[in-house]
Design a protein around this motif. Structure first.
Motif, mmCIF file in Angstrom:
data_model
loop_
_atom_site.group_PDB
_atom_site.id
_atom_site.type_symbol
_atom_site.label_atom_id
_atom_site.label_comp_id
_atom_site.label_asym_id
_atom_site.label_seq_id
_atom_site.Cartn_x
_atom_site.Cartn_y
_atom_site.Cartn_z
ATOM 1 N N LEU A 1 0.820 -1.200 0.000
ATOM 2 C CA LEU A 1 0.000 0.000 0.000
ATOM 3 C C LEU A 1 0.859 1.258 0.000
ATOM 4 O O LEU A 1 0.617 2.202 -0.779
ATOM 5 C CB LEU A 1 -0.936 -0.020 1.205
ATOM 6 C CG LEU A 1 -1.790 1.237 1.411
ATOM 7 C CD1 LEU A 1 -2.734 1.453 0.217
ATOM 8 C CD2 LEU A 1 -2.577 1.130 2.714
ATOM 9 N N HIS A 2 1.882 1.304 0.865
ATOM 10 C CA HIS A 2 2.708 2.507 0.955
ATOM 11 C C HIS A 2 3.580 2.692 -0.275
ATOM 12 O O HIS A 2 3.922 3.813 -0.639
ATOM 13 C CB HIS A 2 3.567 2.468 2.222
ATOM 14 C CG HIS A 2 2.774 2.688 3.486
ATOM 15 N ND1 HIS A 2 2.265 1.665 4.247
ATOM 16 C CD2 HIS A 2 2.379 3.838 4.087
ATOM 17 C CE1 HIS A 2 1.617 2.148 5.290
ATOM 18 N NE2 HIS A 2 1.655 3.487 5.209
ATOM 19 N N VAL A 3 3.973 1.573 -0.905
ATOM 20 C CA VAL A 3 4.727 1.707 -2.149
ATOM 21 C C VAL A 3 3.852 2.344 -3.224
ATOM 22 O O VAL A 3 4.300 3.219 -4.000
ATOM 23 C CB VAL A 3 5.247 0.331 -2.607
ATOM 24 C CG1 VAL A 3 5.778 0.405 -4.038
ATOM 25 C CG2 VAL A 3 6.359 -0.132 -1.682
ATOM 26 N N LEU B 1 6.058 8.693 4.365
ATOM 27 C CA LEU B 1 5.825 7.379 3.746
ATOM 28 C C LEU B 1 7.051 6.487 3.845
ATOM 29 O O LEU B 1 6.949 5.270 4.077
ATOM 30 C CB LEU B 1 5.425 7.570 2.286
ATOM 31 C CG LEU B 1 4.038 8.183 2.041
ATOM 32 C CD1 LEU B 1 3.818 8.428 0.555
ATOM 33 C CD2 LEU B 1 2.949 7.260 2.594
ATOM 34 N N LEU B 2 8.231 7.088 3.681
ATOM 35 C CA LEU B 2 9.461 6.296 3.820
ATOM 36 C C LEU B 2 9.614 5.755 5.236
ATOM 37 O O LEU B 2 10.082 4.617 5.441
ATOM 38 C CB LEU B 2 10.673 7.138 3.427
ATOM 39 C CG LEU B 2 10.814 7.485 1.940
ATOM 40 C CD1 LEU B 2 12.011 8.407 1.715
ATOM 41 C CD2 LEU B 2 10.961 6.198 1.123
ATOM 42 N N GLN B 3 9.237 6.573 6.241
ATOM 43 C CA GLN B 3 9.298 6.107 7.612
ATOM 44 C C GLN B 3 8.339 4.922 7.832
ATOM 45 O O GLN B 3 8.682 3.953 8.503
ATOM 46 C CB GLN B 3 8.963 7.246 8.575
ATOM 47 C CG GLN B 3 9.104 6.852 10.039
ATOM 48 C CD GLN B 3 8.831 8.025 10.966
ATOM 49 O OE1 GLN B 3 8.477 9.118 10.502
ATOM 50 N NE2 GLN B 3 8.992 7.805 12.253
ATOM 51 N N ARG B 4 7.145 5.018 7.257
ATOM 52 C CA ARG B 4 6.189 3.916 7.382
ATOM 53 C C ARG B 4 6.718 2.658 6.673
ATOM 54 O O ARG B 4 6.568 1.546 7.176
ATOM 55 C CB ARG B 4 4.857 4.334 6.776
ATOM 56 C CG ARG B 4 4.132 5.450 7.526
ATOM 57 C CD ARG B 4 3.675 4.976 8.897
ATOM 58 N NE ARG B 4 2.765 3.811 8.777
ATOM 59 C CZ ARG B 4 2.277 3.151 9.820
ATOM 60 N NH1 ARG B 4 2.626 3.518 11.055
ATOM 61 N NH2 ARG B 4 1.455 2.140 9.631
ATOM 62 N N ASP C 1 7.342 -0.952 8.378
ATOM 63 C CA ASP C 1 6.760 -2.193 7.849
ATOM 64 C C ASP C 1 7.844 -3.220 7.508
ATOM 65 O O ASP C 1 7.670 -4.431 7.727
ATOM 66 C CB ASP C 1 5.933 -1.889 6.610
ATOM 67 C CG ASP C 1 4.645 -1.132 6.948
ATOM 68 O OD1 ASP C 1 4.226 -1.187 8.134
ATOM 69 O OD2 ASP C 1 4.071 -0.488 6.049
ATOM 70 N N ALA C 2 8.961 -2.742 6.973
ATOM 71 C CA ALA C 2 10.061 -3.657 6.647
ATOM 72 C C ALA C 2 10.640 -4.285 7.909
ATOM 73 O O ALA C 2 10.950 -5.482 7.945
ATOM 74 C CB ALA C 2 11.147 -2.916 5.873
#
Length: 440
Positions: A253-255, A269-272, A276-277
């Motif tokens: 989703l964030h990608v 978004l990068l932080q999210r 997630d990673a």
């Protein structure tokens, strides 16, 4: 079709081969014994006739009787009756009486049993010679053809050995039936094992014989371990599917959002994505830990080790990380606590507990690793310092799967896993115990 060796055929081959060898030796020695006893019988017959003739009165041999009358074939009344020849001399070597077909032997032959060649053709004869007792007035020689004696010996030997030849097939047949009957429980057990299916509950009809108990127990142990391994694989697959679904969906989703997001929203978004990673990595790490615990239990052997030394080594490895996170990490353990088990699994569980304490407690927290001796146990306790910053802990993963890893390792060592609390010190923790030695 590939030829496969058969235990039944091999057992029958060895049994029947041994039987043939032993039975052949028995028949051979029986044959030799028959020949020897027949020779002894002939010699005894010669000696008996000689004794009877010497027991007669001296006047009975003053003239020669009719030899033809004594050797008449009509007088033969038994198959084993010898056609004997008799020669009787006086003390001066004159022939007093003579009967039979034997050529006249030499008067000067030694007394006793002997084999001599007589006549122009040098035909061998078995002979017994003896003087009468006392005055030595008469000398008697009783003879029988060697050919006749050997024929009698061969006949008697055959009569002794023939029953063995007739009995050999009968005994072989009985042995074949006995071996087949004796191996029937093994064949039945083999059929049961062959009919087992993957994942099917093991229901073997155990033969009552003592020799099968160890094999049946080994089969049951192998089947149970295989079933357990299969179930663990299924559970592991389910855990992967369940636990990875959420972080992977969030990553996807964030990608997608990142592709169309304005520049000012990209850092968030990068932080999210990073979170997630990290969550996905933590889930995979814990799932692999569960798989390693199952594999170790199946493939490795338990060994004795110093649990206290292991705890000190693990705590020392996290010293720098605790210092960077502004935590205090201490160990309270005796010098030696010997335990028989899987040191690698206990190390993995302890690292899991320490990492979770470092990641999920605020800076300034005292993390204590306690090793108990009676009973043997491990406890990781978190004690909050006054004025600690609440909410400053890292948000990486909950204990979910981490707890399952520790619980699995504790169960392998016969221990429980539970949460602990110490209200007077405002401390909470998690404890594995009592840890028991794993049998060889």
């Amino acid at each position: 079709m590939q030829f496969r060796p058969s235990l039944q055929r091999e057992l029958l081959a060895w049994t029947l081969g041994g039987l043939v060898v032993v039975w052949s030796a028995f028949i051979w020695f029986g044959y030799l014994t028959g020949e020897h006893e027949a020779d002894e019988l002939t010699d005894g017959h010669l000696a008996s006739v000689t004794s009877l003739l010497l027991a007669q009165r001296a006047t009975a041999f003053t003239s020669q009787p009719d030899a033809a009358a004594l050797s008449n074939p009509s007088l033969k009344a038994h198959d084993y009756q010898h056609s004997m020849s008799v020669v009787i001399w006086d003390r001066d070597g004159r022939v007093l009486a003579r009967t039979g077909e034997a050529p006249l032997p030499d008067f000067g032959l030694d007394d006793g049993f002997q084999t001599v060649a007589l006549g122009p053709k040098q035909v061998p004869w078995r002979m017994f010679v003896r003087w009468n007792d006392g005055e030595r007035e008469r000398r008697v020689a009783v003879l029988v053809p060697i050919e006749e004696r050997d024929a009698l010996a061969e006949d008697i030997a055959e009569q002794v050995a023939t029953p063995g030849l007739w009995l050999l097939p009968v005994v072989a047949l009985v042995l074949v039936l006995a071996v087949r009957r004796g191996l029937r429980p093994l064949n039945q057990l083999s059929e049961q094992v062959r009919s087992l299916e993957v994942g099917q509950a093991l229901q073997l009809k155990v033969p009552p014989h003592e020799e099968f108990q160890t094999m049946v127990k080994a089969i049951e142990t192998l089947s149970n371990r295989y079933t357990s391994a299969l179930q663990r694989e299924r559970d592991l697959a389910n855990e992967f599917a369940h636990e990875l679904r959420t972080p992977l969906a969030s990553l996807q989703l964030h990608v997608e959002l990142l592709k169309t997001a304005p520049p000012d929203a990209i850092p968030a978004l990068l932080q999210r994505l990073d979170q997630d990673a990290q969550r996905s990595a933590a889930v995979i790490r814990d799932l692999l830990a569960l798989a390693r615990a199952s594999r170790t239990q199946l493939a490795e052997d338990a060994a004795s080790f110093n649990l206290a030394e292991l705890v000190r080594q693990v705590a020392a490895d996290y010293g720098d990380k605790a210092y960077q996170a502004r935590h205090e990490l201490s160990v309270c353990a005796p010098d030696t606590v010997m335990l028989r088990g899987y040191s690698s699994l206990l190390e993995m569980a302890l690292r899991n507990l320490i990492e979770n304490s470092l990641a999920h407690t605020p800076p300034g927290t005292l993390i204590e690793v306690l090793v108990g001796t009676e009973p043997v146990s491990i406890e990781v306790r978190d004690t909050a310092r006054p004025g600690a910053q609440e909410g400053a802990a890292h948000e990486i993963m909950g204990l979910g799967l981490g707890h399952q890893v520790v619980q699995k390792v504790a169960a392998i060592h016969g221990a429980g896993f539970a949460k602990t609390a110490c209200p007077e010190r405002a401390a909470t923790g998690h404890r594995m115990g009592p840890l028991r030695d794993i049998a060889s």
